[in-house]
Write an enzyme that holds these catalytic residues in place. Structure first.
Site, PDB file in Angstrom:
ATOM      1  N   ASP A 170     -11.481 -11.341 -48.470  1.00 24.87           N
ATOM      2  CA  ASP A 170     -10.051 -11.032 -48.575  1.00 24.87           C
ATOM      3  C   ASP A 170      -9.445 -11.780 -49.759  1.00 24.87           C
ATOM      4  OD1 ASP A 170      -9.947 -13.630 -47.663  1.00 24.87           O
ATOM      5  OD2 ASP A 170      -9.346 -13.097 -45.631  1.00 24.87           O
ATOM      6  N   LYS A 193      -8.368  -7.014 -47.247  1.00 22.16           N
ATOM      7  CA  LYS A 193      -8.348  -7.102 -45.777  1.00 22.16           C
ATOM      8  C   LYS A 193      -6.936  -6.923 -45.232  1.00 22.16           C
ATOM      9  CE  LYS A 193      -8.644 -11.158 -43.235  1.00 22.16           C
ATOM     10  NZ  LYS A 193      -9.355 -12.343 -42.749  1.00 22.16           N
ATOM     11  N   ARG A 195      -5.056  -7.576 -41.553  1.00 17.91           N
ATOM     12  CA  ARG A 195      -5.246  -8.055 -40.176  1.00 17.91           C
ATOM     13  C   ARG A 195      -4.349  -7.274 -39.235  1.00 17.91           C
ATOM     14  NH1 ARG A 195      -7.881 -11.571 -37.446  1.00 17.91           N
ATOM     15  NH2 ARG A 195      -8.823 -12.775 -39.134  1.00 17.91           N
TER      16      ARG A 195
HETATM   17  C1  R5P Z   1      -8.422 -15.678 -42.925  1.00 19.95           C
HETATM   18  O1  R5P Z   1      -7.560 -15.583 -43.769  1.00 19.95           O
HETATM   19  C2  R5P Z   1      -9.546 -16.642 -42.996  1.00 19.95           C
HETATM   20  O2  R5P Z   1      -9.839 -17.018 -44.292  1.00 19.95           O
HETATM   21  C3  R5P Z   1     -10.770 -16.085 -42.301  1.00 19.95           C
HETATM   22  O3  R5P Z   1     -11.170 -14.917 -42.978  1.00 19.95           O
HETATM   23  C4  R5P Z   1     -10.500 -15.791 -40.860  1.00 19.95           C
HETATM   24  O4  R5P Z   1      -9.806 -16.834 -40.248  1.00 19.95           O
HETATM   25  C5  R5P Z   1     -11.774 -15.539 -40.123  1.00 19.95           C
HETATM   26  O5  R5P Z   1     -11.466 -15.197 -38.811  1.00 19.95           O
HETATM   27  P1  R5P Z   1     -12.373 -14.170 -37.999  1.00 19.95           P
HETATM   28  O6  R5P Z   1     -13.777 -14.702 -38.062  1.00 19.95           O
HETATM   29  O7  R5P Z   1     -11.803 -14.196 -36.610  1.00 19.95           O
HETATM   30  O8  R5P Z   1     -12.220 -12.831 -38.633  1.00 19.95           O
END
Ligand code: R5P
Length: 301
Positions: A170, A193, A195
């Site tokens: 991301d 990305k 969310r």
């Molecule tokens: C988000 O901005 C972080 O850098 C990580 O990509 C994120 O926290 C990863 O979380 P998960 O493994 O739940 O997708």
């Protein structure tokens, strides 16, 4: 300088002390029958600078609160200065009130850490997205170290990379992808990305040039594994030769570990900021260097 650790970072504490040619000082930490924690400093600390190593993973509230009790015990035993080392710093994600009524967790946690009498803070690859500089978020001296160069060197040493390419899943991961790419002498790119919820994300493929390449996919942390799993599926579809997933903090909740491999990763590499089956890279040297350099600075060396 005296080195102690909380229960979240027992082994890392031993390694840091060893790197500094010291022995970790003893703290007794146990629970009363009703679940309350009990902390007692067992070695002398009066007049000393004490580095407290404690990560906030999996049960962050517990380890955060334990840190407060450790500081209280140290101050009650007349420690001169408390240097907090938080290898994995939880609560950094909620650095803004995204929706009305939400708690601003990062600010609250920082206030608490300062209020117990912490004098300095060191973290590693903190989840700094909207807050660009940790030094500005804290009112006390605070520094963010990075394990990414060491992770990249580990990958370089242990995998005979063929046509390496580095990807971040991301926009925010650009900072880590750039550093890893430099160490590996490779190009880097990032994915897009979105969310949708804490568990659900959507990653959009870009015109990736990964066909036949060894792709190092790097992020700061893996929580549910959703981010990296989605990115890995895309990279696989585009015909990468191998996918080496890497992160600083392998929090790995629920089935994250399996999820990463099911998605098509060949390897997963992480550090020991969070102890895990993939903690191949130790941050002990990084922490020891930071503590040593700090001592050198204070002595004017
Ligand atoms: C988000 O901005 C972080 O850098 C990580 O990509 C994120 O926290 C990863 O979380 P998960 O493994 O739940 O997708």
């Amino acid at each position: 300088m005296i080195i102690v650790s909380g229960t979240a970072s027992e082994v890392l504490g031993i390694k840091v002390a060893r790197e500094m040619q010291k022995t970790k000082s003893k703290i007794e930490i146990k629970r009363f029958p009703d679940g309350e924690k009990y902390v007692r400093v067992l070695d002398p600390v009066a007049g000393e600078e004490v580095a407290v190593i404690q990560s906030f993973y999996r049960t962050p509230d517990e380890f955060l609160f334990e840190y407060f009790l450790i500081v209280d015990a140290l101050k009650g035993s007349d420690a001169k200065r408390i240097i907090a080392v938080f290898p994995y710093f939880a609560y950094a994600r909620q650095d803004e009130r995204f929706k009305p009524g939400e708690a601003l967790s990062l600010e609250s946690v920082i206030k608490l850490i300062e209020s117990v009498g912490t004098n300095e803070v060191y973290t590693i690859d903190m989840h700094l997205h909207r807050v660009a500089d940790i030094g500005k978020a804290f009112g006390i001296p605070a520094y963010n170290l990075s394990a990414v160069p060491e992770i990249a060197r580990y990958i370089k040493r242990n995998f005979e990379l063929k046509e390496p390419a580095v990807l971040g899943p991301d926009e925010e991961s650009e900072q880590w992808a750039r550093v890893a790419a430099k160490e590996l002498g490779a190009n880097y790119d990032i994915l897009e990305k979105k969310r949708l919820s804490a568990e659900k994300i959507e990653i959009k493929p870009r015109s990736l040039e990964v066909k036949g390449k060894d792709v190092v996919l790097i992020d700061d942390m893996i929580s549910t594994g959703g981010t990296l799993a989605e990115a890995i599926k895309i990279i696989r579809k585009e015909g990468a030769r191998r996918v080496i997933a890497a992160c600083s903090h392998a929090v790995l909740v629920e089935n994250a570990y399996t999820r990463i491999f099911e998605a098509g990763a060949d390897y997963l590499v992480s550090t020991d900021t969070v102890p895990s089956p993939v903690s191949y890279v130790s941050v002990a040297g990084l922490i020891a260097d930071a503590l040593r350099n700090r001592l050198a600075k204070r002595k004017g060396g």
